[in-house]
Design a protein around this motif. Structure first.
Motif, PDB file in Angstrom:
ATOM      1  N   PRO A  26     -15.175  -1.434   8.981  1.00 30.40           N
ATOM      2  CA  PRO A  26     -13.746  -1.086   8.894  1.00 30.40           C
ATOM      3  C   PRO A  26     -12.889  -2.165   8.230  1.00 30.40           C
ATOM      4  O   PRO A  26     -11.878  -1.852   7.608  1.00 30.40           O
ATOM      5  CB  PRO A  26     -13.336  -0.894  10.354  1.00 30.40           C
ATOM      6  CG  PRO A  26     -14.593  -0.552  11.059  1.00 30.40           C
ATOM      7  CD  PRO A  26     -15.660  -1.326  10.339  1.00 30.40           C
ATOM      8  N   ILE A  27     -13.290  -3.442   8.340  1.00 26.78           N
ATOM      9  CA  ILE A  27     -12.547  -4.508   7.659  1.00 26.78           C
ATOM     10  C   ILE A  27     -12.621  -4.285   6.149  1.00 26.78           C
ATOM     11  O   ILE A  27     -11.616  -4.386   5.439  1.00 26.78           O
ATOM     12  CB  ILE A  27     -13.082  -5.906   8.045  1.00 26.78           C
ATOM     13  CG1 ILE A  27     -12.710  -6.235   9.492  1.00 26.78           C
ATOM     14  CG2 ILE A  27     -12.539  -6.979   7.100  1.00 26.78           C
ATOM     15  CD1 ILE A  27     -13.349  -7.507  10.027  1.00 26.78           C
ATOM     16  N   ALA A  28     -13.821  -3.980   5.657  1.00 26.28           N
ATOM     17  CA  ALA A  28     -13.986  -3.723   4.219  1.00 26.28           C
ATOM     18  C   ALA A  28     -13.143  -2.520   3.790  1.00 26.28           C
ATOM     19  O   ALA A  28     -12.496  -2.558   2.733  1.00 26.28           O
ATOM     20  CB  ALA A  28     -15.456  -3.500   3.891  1.00 26.28           C
ATOM     21  N   GLN A  31      -9.488  -3.515   3.681  1.00 23.92           N
ATOM     22  CA  GLN A  31      -9.201  -4.343   2.509  1.00 23.92           C
ATOM     23  C   GLN A  31      -9.101  -3.485   1.253  1.00 23.92           C
ATOM     24  O   GLN A  31      -8.224  -3.700   0.411  1.00 23.92           O
ATOM     25  CB  GLN A  31     -10.276  -5.423   2.344  1.00 23.92           C
ATOM     26  CG  GLN A  31     -10.183  -6.512   3.383  1.00 23.92           C
ATOM     27  CD  GLN A  31     -11.372  -7.457   3.365  1.00 23.92           C
ATOM     28  OE1 GLN A  31     -12.463  -7.094   2.923  1.00 23.92           O
ATOM     29  NE2 GLN A  31     -11.165  -8.660   3.866  1.00 23.92           N
ATOM     30  N   ARG A  32     -10.014  -2.491   1.111  1.00 26.23           N
ATOM     31  CA  ARG A  32      -9.970  -1.591  -0.049  1.00 26.23           C
ATOM     32  C   ARG A  32      -8.664  -0.801  -0.085  1.00 26.23           C
ATOM     33  O   ARG A  32      -8.089  -0.557  -1.134  1.00 26.23           O
ATOM     34  CB  ARG A  32     -11.139  -0.604  -0.004  1.00 26.23           C
ATOM     35  CG  ARG A  32     -12.429  -1.108  -0.560  1.00 26.23           C
ATOM     36  CD  ARG A  32     -13.439   0.016  -0.759  1.00 26.23           C
ATOM     37  NE  ARG A  32     -13.551   0.935   0.359  1.00 26.23           N
ATOM     38  CZ  ARG A  32     -14.357   0.783   1.411  1.00 26.23           C
ATOM     39  NH1 ARG A  32     -15.145  -0.271   1.495  1.00 26.23           N
ATOM     40  NH2 ARG A  32     -14.407   1.684   2.378  1.00 26.23           N
ATOM     41  N   GLU A  33      -8.199  -0.389   1.096  1.00 20.61           N
ATOM     42  CA  GLU A  33      -6.995   0.449   1.181  1.00 20.61           C
ATOM     43  C   GLU A  33      -5.707  -0.367   1.295  1.00 20.61           C
ATOM     44  O   GLU A  33      -4.630   0.207   1.436  1.00 20.61           O
ATOM     45  CB  GLU A  33      -7.113   1.383   2.394  1.00 20.61           C
ATOM     46  CG  GLU A  33      -8.305   2.316   2.351  1.00 20.61           C
ATOM     47  CD  GLU A  33      -8.227   3.325   1.219  1.00 20.61           C
ATOM     48  OE1 GLU A  33      -7.099   3.695   0.807  1.00 20.61           O
ATOM     49  OE2 GLU A  33      -9.299   3.757   0.752  1.00 20.61           O
ATOM     50  N   ASP A  34      -5.824  -1.703   1.265  1.00 17.42           N
ATOM     51  CA  ASP A  34      -4.664  -2.601   1.396  1.00 17.42           C
ATOM     52  C   ASP A  34      -3.908  -2.418   2.711  1.00 17.42           C
ATOM     53  O   ASP A  34      -2.684  -2.469   2.758  1.00 17.42           O
ATOM     54  CB  ASP A  34      -3.695  -2.449   0.200  1.00 17.42           C
ATOM     55  CG  ASP A  34      -4.258  -3.036  -1.073  1.00 17.42           C
ATOM     56  OD1 ASP A  34      -4.995  -4.039  -0.990  1.00 17.42           O
ATOM     57  OD2 ASP A  34      -3.945  -2.501  -2.153  1.00 17.42           O
ATOM     58  N   VAL A  39      -6.472  -5.193   8.599  1.00 17.98           N
ATOM     59  CA  VAL A  39      -7.453  -6.239   8.289  1.00 17.98           C
ATOM     60  C   VAL A  39      -7.307  -7.388   9.272  1.00 17.98           C
ATOM     61  O   VAL A  39      -8.291  -7.856   9.858  1.00 17.98           O
ATOM     62  CB  VAL A  39      -7.281  -6.753   6.836  1.00 17.98           C
ATOM     63  CG1 VAL A  39      -8.141  -7.975   6.589  1.00 17.98           C
ATOM     64  CG2 VAL A  39      -7.604  -5.664   5.836  1.00 17.98           C
ATOM     65  N   GLU A  40      -6.077  -7.827   9.483  1.00 16.88           N
ATOM     66  CA  GLU A  40      -5.828  -8.959  10.380  1.00 16.88           C
ATOM     67  C   GLU A  40      -6.274  -8.641  11.813  1.00 16.88           C
ATOM     68  O   GLU A  40      -6.953  -9.442  12.456  1.00 16.88           O
ATOM     69  CB  GLU A  40      -4.350  -9.337  10.368  1.00 16.88           C
ATOM     70  CG  GLU A  40      -4.042 -10.559  11.208  1.00 16.88           C
ATOM     71  CD  GLU A  40      -2.575 -10.937  11.148  1.00 16.88           C
ATOM     72  OE1 GLU A  40      -2.197 -11.836  11.906  1.00 16.88           O
ATOM     73  OE2 GLU A  40      -1.804 -10.342  10.365  1.00 16.88           O
ATOM     74  N   GLY A  41      -5.940  -7.471  12.306  1.00 16.95           N
ATOM     75  CA  GLY A  41      -6.328  -7.084  13.664  1.00 16.95           C
ATOM     76  C   GLY A  41      -7.832  -6.985  13.829  1.00 16.95           C
ATOM     77  O   GLY A  41      -8.394  -7.455  14.830  1.00 16.95           O
TER      78      GLY A  41
END
Length: 89
Positions: A26-28, A31-34, A39-41
């Motif tokens: 989910p982090i990736a 990041q792809r979806e901005d 991302v931070e959470g």
């Protein structure tokens, strides 16, 4: 936590309830979806999960250490008493 921590419990330790990929994937995506907040959470959650897994590994390693506390085993006790003489009648 399931099971006991006794020496007779032959399991290798607690199994991982989930792989870390459930947070990495989910982090990736975030990041792809901005999705910067996402991302931070997720990164905070990943750091916490990695820390907890390291703690569990340390606890498991400590439990694997056997400490002799000086209590005799049954065979040691049985050999001491088996040589005893029976009282005369």
């Amino acid at each position: 936590m399931r099971g006991c921590r006794c020496l007779h419990d032959k399991r290798s330790g607690p199994s991982r309830p989930w792989p870390l990929s459930h947070l990495i994937d989910p982090i990736a995506e975030a990041q792809r979806e901005d999705w910067l907040g996402g991302v931070e959470g997720l990164e905070i959650s990943l750091v916490g999960a990695e820390g907890k897994l390291a703690q569990l590994d340390t606890e498991q390693a400590h439990r694997a250490t056997v400490v002799d506390i000086g209590i005799p085993t049954f065979p040691q006790i049985a050999t001491r008493t088996s040589g005893a003489q029976k009282p005369a009648r």
